[in-house]
Design an enzyme around this catalytic site. Structure first.
Site, PDB file in Angstrom:
ATOM      1  N   TRP A   3     -77.339   4.994 -53.297  1.00  0.00           N
ATOM      2  CA  TRP A   3     -77.287   5.688 -54.626  1.00  0.00           C
ATOM      3  C   TRP A   3     -76.317   6.328 -55.229  1.00  0.00           C
ATOM      4  O   TRP A   3     -75.403   6.127 -54.233  1.00  0.00           O
ATOM      5  CB  TRP A   3     -78.625   7.011 -54.027  1.00  0.00           C
ATOM      6  CG  TRP A   3     -78.027   8.014 -55.558  1.00  0.00           C
ATOM      7  CD1 TRP A   3     -78.514   7.913 -56.374  1.00  0.00           C
ATOM      8  CD2 TRP A   3     -77.794   9.615 -55.949  1.00  0.00           C
ATOM      9  NE1 TRP A   3     -78.683   9.182 -57.659  1.00  0.00           N
ATOM     10  CE2 TRP A   3     -77.627  10.020 -57.451  1.00  0.00           C
ATOM     11  CE3 TRP A   3     -76.386   9.400 -55.556  1.00  0.00           C
ATOM     12  CZ2 TRP A   3     -76.778  10.550 -57.605  1.00  0.00           C
ATOM     13  CZ3 TRP A   3     -75.651  10.502 -55.453  1.00  0.00           C
ATOM     14  CH2 TRP A   3     -75.846  11.532 -57.202  1.00  0.00           C
ATOM     15  N   GLU A  55     -81.719   3.326 -55.449  1.00  0.00           N
ATOM     16  CA  GLU A  55     -82.116   4.421 -55.728  1.00  0.00           C
ATOM     17  C   GLU A  55     -82.090   4.750 -57.323  1.00  0.00           C
ATOM     18  O   GLU A  55     -80.814   5.017 -57.207  1.00  0.00           O
ATOM     19  CB  GLU A  55     -81.757   5.289 -55.119  1.00  0.00           C
ATOM     20  CG  GLU A  55     -82.302   6.771 -55.097  1.00  0.00           C
ATOM     21  CD  GLU A  55     -82.500   7.897 -53.994  1.00  0.00           C
ATOM     22  OE1 GLU A  55     -81.589   7.957 -53.127  1.00  0.00           O
ATOM     23  OE2 GLU A  55     -82.753   9.208 -54.155  1.00  0.00           O
ATOM     24  N   LYS A 106     -82.294   6.967 -60.626  1.00  0.00           N
ATOM     25  CA  LYS A 106     -82.439   8.257 -61.238  1.00  0.00           C
ATOM     26  C   LYS A 106     -82.256   8.550 -62.483  1.00  0.00           C
ATOM     27  O   LYS A 106     -82.281   7.372 -63.593  1.00  0.00           O
ATOM     28  CB  LYS A 106     -81.526   8.926 -60.549  1.00  0.00           C
ATOM     29  CG  LYS A 106     -81.057  10.277 -61.364  1.00  0.00           C
ATOM     30  CD  LYS A 106     -80.421  11.046 -59.727  1.00  0.00           C
ATOM     31  CE  LYS A 106     -79.890  12.273 -60.093  1.00  0.00           C
ATOM     32  NZ  LYS A 106     -79.238  13.280 -58.681  1.00  0.00           N
ATOM     33  N   ASP A 118     -87.013   8.674 -55.153  1.00  0.00           N
ATOM     34  CA  ASP A 118     -87.397  10.055 -55.199  1.00  0.00           C
ATOM     35  C   ASP A 118     -88.040  10.221 -56.391  1.00  0.00           C
ATOM     36  O   ASP A 118     -88.036  10.171 -57.235  1.00  0.00           O
ATOM     37  CB  ASP A 118     -85.854  10.370 -55.480  1.00  0.00           C
ATOM     38  CG  ASP A 118     -85.438  11.637 -54.808  1.00  0.00           C
ATOM     39  OD1 ASP A 118     -85.820  12.425 -55.295  1.00  0.00           O
ATOM     40  OD2 ASP A 118     -84.366  11.935 -53.895  1.00  0.00           O
ATOM     41  N   HIS A 147     -86.856  12.044 -59.303  1.00  0.00           N
ATOM     42  CA  HIS A 147     -85.775  11.435 -59.984  1.00  0.00           C
ATOM     43  C   HIS A 147     -86.567  10.827 -61.389  1.00  0.00           C
ATOM     44  O   HIS A 147     -86.066   9.470 -62.585  1.00  0.00           O
ATOM     45  CB  HIS A 147     -85.163  10.152 -58.796  1.00  0.00           C
ATOM     46  CG  HIS A 147     -84.119  10.777 -58.008  1.00  0.00           C
ATOM     47  ND1 HIS A 147     -83.503  10.180 -57.541  1.00  0.00           N
ATOM     48  CD2 HIS A 147     -83.576  12.080 -57.610  1.00  0.00           C
ATOM     49  CE1 HIS A 147     -82.612  11.050 -56.794  1.00  0.00           C
ATOM     50  NE2 HIS A 147     -83.036  12.013 -57.055  1.00  0.00           N
ATOM     51  N   HIS A 189     -88.491   8.887 -51.330  1.00  0.00           N
ATOM     52  CA  HIS A 189     -87.293  10.420 -50.618  1.00  0.00           C
ATOM     53  C   HIS A 189     -88.318  11.071 -51.356  1.00  0.00           C
ATOM     54  O   HIS A 189     -88.772  11.578 -52.317  1.00  0.00           O
ATOM     55  CB  HIS A 189     -86.212   9.774 -51.580  1.00  0.00           C
ATOM     56  CG  HIS A 189     -84.485   9.617 -50.788  1.00  0.00           C
ATOM     57  ND1 HIS A 189     -83.771   9.810 -51.240  1.00  0.00           N
ATOM     58  CD2 HIS A 189     -85.092   8.933 -49.720  1.00  0.00           C
ATOM     59  CE1 HIS A 189     -83.032   9.180 -50.624  1.00  0.00           C
ATOM     60  NE2 HIS A 189     -83.468   8.616 -49.790  1.00  0.00           N
ATOM     61  N   ASP A 221     -83.459  17.874 -61.378  1.00  0.00           N
ATOM     62  CA  ASP A 221     -84.073  17.199 -60.190  1.00  0.00           C
ATOM     63  C   ASP A 221     -82.774  18.383 -59.125  1.00  0.00           C
ATOM     64  O   ASP A 221     -82.384  17.615 -58.713  1.00  0.00           O
ATOM     65  CB  ASP A 221     -83.012  15.666 -59.607  1.00  0.00           C
ATOM     66  CG  ASP A 221     -82.748  15.233 -58.248  1.00  0.00           C
ATOM     67  OD1 ASP A 221     -83.944  15.435 -57.923  1.00  0.00           O
ATOM     68  OD2 ASP A 221     -81.746  15.159 -58.496  1.00  0.00           O
ATOM     69  N   ASP A 238     -83.888  19.133 -56.219  1.00  0.00           N
ATOM     70  CA  ASP A 238     -83.622  19.267 -54.382  1.00  0.00           C
ATOM     71  C   ASP A 238     -84.587  20.152 -54.267  1.00  0.00           C
ATOM     72  O   ASP A 238     -83.635  21.030 -52.688  1.00  0.00           O
ATOM     73  CB  ASP A 238     -82.203  18.413 -53.660  1.00  0.00           C
ATOM     74  CG  ASP A 238     -82.099  17.214 -54.821  1.00  0.00           C
ATOM     75  OD1 ASP A 238     -83.044  16.245 -53.956  1.00  0.00           O
ATOM     76  OD2 ASP A 238     -81.319  16.920 -55.330  1.00  0.00           O
ATOM     77  N   ASP A 247     -85.332  14.452 -48.330  1.00  0.00           N
ATOM     78  CA  ASP A 247     -84.556  14.383 -49.442  1.00  0.00           C
ATOM     79  C   ASP A 247     -84.498  15.862 -49.811  1.00  0.00           C
ATOM     80  O   ASP A 247     -84.936  15.830 -51.111  1.00  0.00           O
ATOM     81  CB  ASP A 247     -83.700  12.895 -50.218  1.00  0.00           C
ATOM     82  CG  ASP A 247     -82.583  13.603 -50.887  1.00  0.00           C
ATOM     83  OD1 ASP A 247     -82.304  14.170 -50.637  1.00  0.00           O
ATOM     84  OD2 ASP A 247     -82.560  12.412 -51.800  1.00  0.00           O
TER      85      ASP A 247
HETATM   86  C1  RNT Z   1     -79.711  12.095 -55.523  1.00  0.00           C
HETATM   87  C2  RNT Z   1     -80.097  11.003 -54.602  1.00  0.00           C
HETATM   88  C3  RNT Z   1     -79.493  10.992 -52.922  1.00  0.00           C
HETATM   89  C4  RNT Z   1     -79.083  11.681 -51.855  1.00  0.00           C
HETATM   90  C5  RNT Z   1     -78.743  11.777 -51.122  1.00  0.00           C
HETATM   91  C6  RNT Z   1     -77.495  12.947 -50.806  1.00  0.00           C
HETATM   92  O1  RNT Z   1     -80.122  12.436 -56.018  1.00  0.00           O
HETATM   93  O2  RNT Z   1     -81.355  11.755 -53.896  1.00  0.00           O
HETATM   94  O3  RNT Z   1     -80.719  10.459 -52.348  1.00  0.00           O
HETATM   95  O4  RNT Z   1     -79.862  13.495 -52.382  1.00  0.00           O
HETATM   96  O5  RNT Z   1     -78.325  10.955 -50.914  1.00  0.00           O
HETATM   97 ZN    ZN Z   2     -82.637  10.498 -52.644  1.00  0.00          ZN
END
Ligand code: RNT
Ligand code: ZN
Length: 419
Positions: A185, A226, A228, A259, A262, A286, A294, A296, A326
């Site tokens: 990523w 990955e 986004k 993810d 994302h 993820h 996003d 988290d 994640d």
């Molecule tokens: C970032 C991605 C990625 C990170 C990690 C730390 O937007 O989700 O996967 O969260 O690699």
């Molecule tokens: Zn991620």
């Protein structure tokens, strides 16, 4: 079956048996699924480089005391969290968690030996390892561009980092005899409206080709990319968008990492699984939770998490989907953050495994959509919690919120000593 939990489970087991579901088998199946726990929740994506370079499109917020500062602290925290989540675990590492005995090793020079402590520990704990290059929090990522940077010199540095990380991942996989997922990523993108959308994407494709050029044993390492939609400081344009990586993954026959944070805030990845898996052998998930963006947050036992895990189970994709965690929340106890989210993923898996899937499919084939809807709604109030409690007990850990007492105790004994 003597305990109160086991007695209650007897009732639940009968209820599920009445709709043709074997609850014992569902528990066994859930406990056998590997979920890759992300080490970076334990220290707010800090790592051990001690350069203090923030940025790169992601950020943990909060200052709850007790952040892990060393490999030993982080491993202890990971062990504590894992011991309170039923099922098989893997651990997901990032390049910034290299242990270099105080020596500064540039990211393009990292080698497997800098992760030998992690590998030895994983072997001892019988854990699989996964790995990620760290393309953020570094002076050469300061303008927000790494693999798509217009400066060839900077781009080469990150290509070499990617190649080094792939080799490290392969070494982890072969040392442990379990395939290591190497995920890429990068934060590359623009805060504001770009003039040229094309060139960065073409550069990224070329850089990725360079990273993946070396042929490594697939039993040791599998690559993932990955995507986004946007990030902090890349609100207007992200080079590695969903379409970019979907196409790239298909062209290279590698894994696509989806993810759940994302995409557009109301866009779920659940429905993407069966679509993407028509064209790709495997997917990396993820699991995260976006709140408005996003962000988290810790995943909840939400419709979203349930629908994602349901698609994995209903589709028969457990052997084609690598499930990983994640998120990072530094406003709450970090061990609890891991446990809450990981337990919710497990609950999603278990509840999906308790569905009478064949029965629902039969209704569907017969055009009996009335029964299909009625059954799916009745399932929601089946005694799932009794099965979950019993699964926890069978895995040798407390049920209900009793795990929190153990975390509080650990907080007093261990986290409290970290000034
Ligand atoms: C970032 C991605 C990625 C990170 C990690 C730390 O937007 O989700 O996967 O969260 O690699
Ligand atoms: Zn991620």
């Amino acid at each position: 079956m003597g305990t109160a939990v086991a007695k209650m489970y007897e009732y639940a087991r009968e209820r599920y048996a009445a709709i043709g579901v074997d609850a014992d088998a569902a528990i066994d199946r859930m406990l056998r699924v590997d979920v890759s726990m992300h080490c970076w929740q334990g220290d707010d994506v800090g790592g051990f480089e001690q350069t203090n370079m923030a940025g790169g499109g992601i950020m943990a917020t909060g200052n709850y005391p007790g952040r892990a500062r060393t490999g030993d602290e982080l491993r202890r925290d990971v062990e504590r969290a894992m011991s309170l989540v039923p099922g098989r675990h893997r651990l997901n590492l990032h390049a910034i968690y290299a242990e270099t005995e105080g020596r500064r090793i540039e990211r393009d020079k990292l080698e497997a030996c800098h992760f030998s402590r992690w590998i030895d520990w994983a072997r001892e704990k019988e854990l699989g390892l996964d790995f990620n290059g760290t393309f953020f929090g570094h002076p050469l990522a300061a303008n927000g561009f790494t693999l798509a940077n217009h400066d060839q010199h900077v781009r080469n540095f990150w290509i070499e980092h990617g190649r080094a990380c792939r080799r490290i991942a392969a070494a982890m996989g072969s040392a442990l005899g379990r395939t290591c997922i190497h995920n890429i990523w990068i934060p590359d993108g623009y805060k504001d409206v770009p003039a040229d959308q094309r060139s960065p994407r073409e550069r990224l494709a070329q850089s990725l080709d360079e990273i993946l050029r070396e042929s490594l044993p697939t039993a040791a390492v599998r690559d993932a990319v990955e995507s986004k939609l946007f990030g902090l400081a890349s609100e207007s344009y992200v080079v590695g968008s969903h379409e970019f990586y979907l196409g790239y993954a298909i062209r290279k026959n590698i894994e696509l990492c989806l993810d759940s944070g994302h995409f557009h805030p109301t866009e779920s990845i659940a429905g993407k699984l069966s679509a993407v898996l028509c064209h790709l052998p495997r997917i990396l998930l993820h699991i995260s939770r976006g709140v408005r963006w996003d962000s988290d947050h810790v995943p909840l036992f939400s419709d979203e998490v349930r629908e994602i895990t349901q698609q994995v189970v209903r589709g028969g994709y457990l052997d084609r989907v690598d499930i990983a965690a994640d998120w990072f929340d530094a406003t709450i106890n970090r061990i609890a953050s891991w446990i809450i989210g990981l337990r919710n993923i497990r609950k999603g898996l278990l509840s999906a495994m308790l569905e009478p899937f064949e029965m629902l499919c039969a209704c569907e084939r017969d055009g009996d959509y009335t029964t299909r809807l009625a059954l799916q709604e009745e399932l929601k109030t089946m005694p799932f919690s009794l099965v979950w409690d019993y699964a926890c007990e069978r895995a040798g850990m407390p049920y209900g919120a009793a795990w929190l007492d153990e975390v509080r105790d650990y907080e007093k004994r261990e986290l409290g000593r970290r000034a």
